[in-house]
Each structure stands twice: as C-alpha cells, then as structure tokens.
Write a protein that holds these residues in place. Structure first.
Motif, PDB file in Angstrom:
ATOM      1  N   GLU A 102      91.553  67.062  47.940  1.00 57.43           N
ATOM      2  CA  GLU A 102      91.676  66.115  46.829  1.00 57.43           C
ATOM      3  C   GLU A 102      91.365  66.871  45.529  1.00 57.43           C
ATOM      4  OE1 GLU A 102      90.696  63.147  43.882  1.00 57.43           O
ATOM      5  OE2 GLU A 102      89.289  64.638  44.695  1.00 57.43           O
ATOM      6  N   GLU A 103      92.038  66.521  44.444  1.00 56.97           N
ATOM      7  CA  GLU A 103      92.002  67.373  43.253  1.00 56.97           C
ATOM      8  C   GLU A 103      90.607  67.528  42.638  1.00 56.97           C
ATOM      9  OE1 GLU A 103      94.719  65.692  40.409  1.00 56.97           O
ATOM     10  OE2 GLU A 103      93.756  63.738  40.476  1.00 56.97           O
ATOM     11  N   GLY A 129      94.032  61.958  44.056  1.00 59.41           N
ATOM     12  CA  GLY A 129      93.308  61.135  45.037  1.00 59.41           C
ATOM     13  C   GLY A 129      93.178  59.696  44.623  1.00 59.41           C
ATOM     14  N   THR A 161      90.199  59.897  48.392  1.00 54.73           N
ATOM     15  CA  THR A 161      91.033  60.110  49.580  1.00 54.73           C
ATOM     16  C   THR A 161      92.466  60.442  49.152  1.00 54.73           C
ATOM     17  OG1 THR A 161      91.803  57.826  49.773  1.00 54.73           O
ATOM     18  CG2 THR A 161      89.701  58.370  50.822  1.00 54.73           C
ATOM     19  N   PHE A 162      93.216  60.999  50.059  1.00 57.31           N
ATOM     20  CA  PHE A 162      94.656  61.176  49.826  1.00 57.31           C
ATOM     21  C   PHE A 162      95.369  60.765  51.112  1.00 57.31           C
ATOM     22  CE2 PHE A 162      94.444  65.237  52.056  1.00 57.31           C
ATOM     23  CZ  PHE A 162      93.171  65.700  51.730  1.00 57.31           C
ATOM     24  N   HIS A 185      82.745  61.165  49.174  1.00 53.20           N
ATOM     25  CA  HIS A 185      83.371  61.957  48.116  1.00 53.20           C
ATOM     26  C   HIS A 185      82.544  61.829  46.842  1.00 53.20           C
ATOM     27  CE1 HIS A 185      86.486  63.061  45.142  1.00 53.20           C
ATOM     28  NE2 HIS A 185      86.962  63.794  46.119  1.00 53.20           N
TER      29      HIS A 185
END
Ligand SMILES: Cc1ncc(COP(=O)(O)O)c(C=O)c1O
Length: 334
Positions: free
Chosen positions: A64-65, A90, A94-95, A124
């Motif tokens: 995720e970026e 994201g 999440t992605f 995250h």
C-alpha cells in the motif's frame, strides 16, 4: 517486566547460547503461527530482513502506498535488497486483489522487473490502525499464489489486529511466508521485534540479522521483557481499544473533527483542517495543554494513541483538555 528483566538468564546470543532469547523465539514462533522466529532489535530490521530473504535484487515489491516498509524505512527495500518499490493506492490501508492483478508485470520478455513480493500491514499505521479482515487477507493470499508471489505481513501491531478481529495472531500470521511482530508498541517492551517463518527461511533470516548488525550478545536482558509481554500484555490490548473508542466518542461529542467509526484499534485521528489549524500548530497547542499527540503522513491529520501507560483517567482528562486547546468549542452543535 523490570523484575523479569533483572532475573533474566543470559548467554551469548550470537552463538545461540542465550536461553531467554531461545525461549522468546520458540514462544513467538507458535504465537505467530510459524515453525521458527528470530529475535531482532527493531521491527524495521525485521521488515528489511523479511523483504530481503523473500526476493532477489531487481524484483518488485508491492505494498500500500503509505505502508511503513515503503515510506518510513528510508527506502530500505531498494537500498538493502535492490528492489523496485511500488505503492498501490489504498483504502483504509488495504488494497484489492484486482489492483494486484493489474500491477503484476509480465517479466517473460526480459525487460521488466519480476513482481515477486506483496507486503501488507495489519494493523495499518498511517490509515489510523485499520485492520485487514481475514476475508481480505485470504483474497490477497489467493491472488498472490495465483501470480506466484510471496507474502510478507508487517505485523508490527499484529496483536491489535488479532484482538480487533477476535482471532489469534497465529491465525493471521500462518497465512504469510514471513511475519514481523514489534514488541515495543502495544506489547509494552522497551525494545525488540521478531520475524517468523519456516525453519528454512529463518536460517536465512538469522544470516540477515548478522549481516545487518543485529546479532547481539547477552540479549536475554531484553528478550525477558518479550516473554513477559506475551504472558501479561496480550489480553489487555482490548483495554487500549476500548479507551481509544471512548476518546474518539468523547472528542467527537465535544466538537473535534473525529469520526469514531474509524477507530478500530488503538488510534484516533483528528482532522485539524476544519479547525483552521496547521498540524504543527495543533501539535504544539495540545502539547502546551499537556497531551502528547503526533503528526502523521497526512498533512492535516493528527494521531492519538492509547497504550499501556494510558489509563481511563488519562482518557477522560484528554477529552476535557484537547477540544478546548484546539478551539473546538465553537463547533459544538454546529
Ligand atoms: C507498521 C510498522 N511497521 C514497522 C515499524 C517499525 O518499528 P520499529 O520502530 O521497531 O523499527 C513501525 C513503527 O512505527 C510501524 O508502524
């Protein structure tokens, strides 16, 4: 914990002779759902070693970026492992599997890097301690295997994720090739982290540990804190989550721009833009009022964290102090 540290039996960890480190590694492996684990000074080092042992130079890492491994470790995967680092946009950290389907490169022509590793972060950090659910993880694991990709879990806060999802850390960890766990966050140790995986992979991790300068000597002194934390500080994480929820609700009721539905674990995000404050101004005002709140990667979002040093009384005090300090009063009922 201080007493456990003081009583720790120690030996030369580099030679596998520290009984307390060995005990922590054995316990942590089971805790994380793997055959073996390696004790390390930090979770950053655990991530960097995991990434290195799961790839070859020139491979591509997807995450995720705003993942810690991409943006908070000084480009470590490029520096230490020669990886191409690719951030995927994201949603709450999440992605989606379709994003991976679209990102995996066709390296058969010889021009492109080989997409090789997915790293996910649970919880995250930069999205506010949000979780990946087991269903989301399973979908990502299925996608990764379909593309012959390996999977790393940056589980620095894996215990928070497990408690929020109502499963054991092992239930999450066993789905990945390698897992990082940080001991110095919710688990409350002065320092320390673990990386876990198969026996074979952990032989490589132990070499990586030495290469990165992380092989220690009488490290049982700190590993004892980790053993203590696994015994005493896991179940209490639910209290941190309840306190964060109370904080989010209290602040929202007092007019702070906080969305309590975003607090899944132990973080509360405050958006200071509607208050007409910059992030440094808001941090300074909260600090002057006696409440430590940190900045985030998002230009107007502040982060408050509950942990084992924050009591119910602290939360009530923060609910009283911070809205005034940030000038939220005017917004109540607006
Ligand atoms: C998701 C995540 N991974 C890894 C780390 C690194 O932890 P350490 O400070 O132990 O290197 C952090 C630290 O904040 C983190 O949030």
């Amino acid at each position: 914990m201080r007493e456990a540290i003081a009583r720790a039996e120690v030996g030369d960890e580099q030679y596998g002779e520290d009984p307390t480190v060995l005990e922590l590694e054995r316990r942590a492996a089971a805790f994380l759902g793997h055959e073996a684990a390696v004790f390390l000074p930090t979770a950053s080092m655990a991530n960097q070693i995991a990434v290195r042992i799961l790839t070859q130079p020139g491979d591509e890492l997807l995450a995720e970026e705003n993942a810690h491994v991409l943006i908070n470790e000084q480009g470590g995967p490029a520096v230490f492992s020669g990886l191409v680092m690719r951030g995927l946009p994201g949603r709450h950290g999440t992605f989606a599997p379709e994003q991976v389907d679209g990102a995996v490169r066709d390296w058969s022509s010889g021009h492109m890097p080989r997409t090789r590793l997915i790293s996910i972060e649970n919880t995250h950090n930069s999205s506010g301690g949000r979780t990946w659910s087991l269903a989301q993880i399973d979908a990502m694991v299925e996608t990764a295997r379909r593309h012959d990709l390996r999977l790393h879990l940056d589980g620095a806060r894996l215990v928070n994720a497990a408690v929020a999802l109502g499963v054991t850390p092992a239930e999450i960890g066993r789905r990945f090739d390698a897992v990082t766990l940080c001991l110095s966050k919710g688990l409350g140790c002065p320092l320390g982290a673990l990386v876990a995986g198969s026996k074979e992979l952990m032989v490589a991790a132990r070499r990586g540990k030495h290469l990165f300068g992380g092989a220690m000597r009488q490290a049982g002194i700190v590993a004892a804190a980790g053993v203590y934390a696994l015994d005493h500080h896991v179940d209490r994480i639910a209290d941190d989550h309840a306190r964060a929820r109370r904080l989010a609700e209290g602040w929202a009721a007092a007019g702070l721009p906080v969305d309590p539905s975003q607090t899944e674990t132990n973080f509360v995000h405050i958006d200071v833009a509607p208050l007409g404050l910059t992030m440094p101004e808001a941090v300074a005002r909260a600090e002057a009022a006696g409440v430590g709140i940190s900045d985030t990667v998002h230009p107007t979002i502040l982060r408050a964290v509950t942990h084992l040093d924050i009591s119910d009384e602290d939360v009530e005090r923060a609910i009283e102090i911070v809205p005034d300090a940030l000038g939220a009063g005017a917004r109540v009922g607006a």
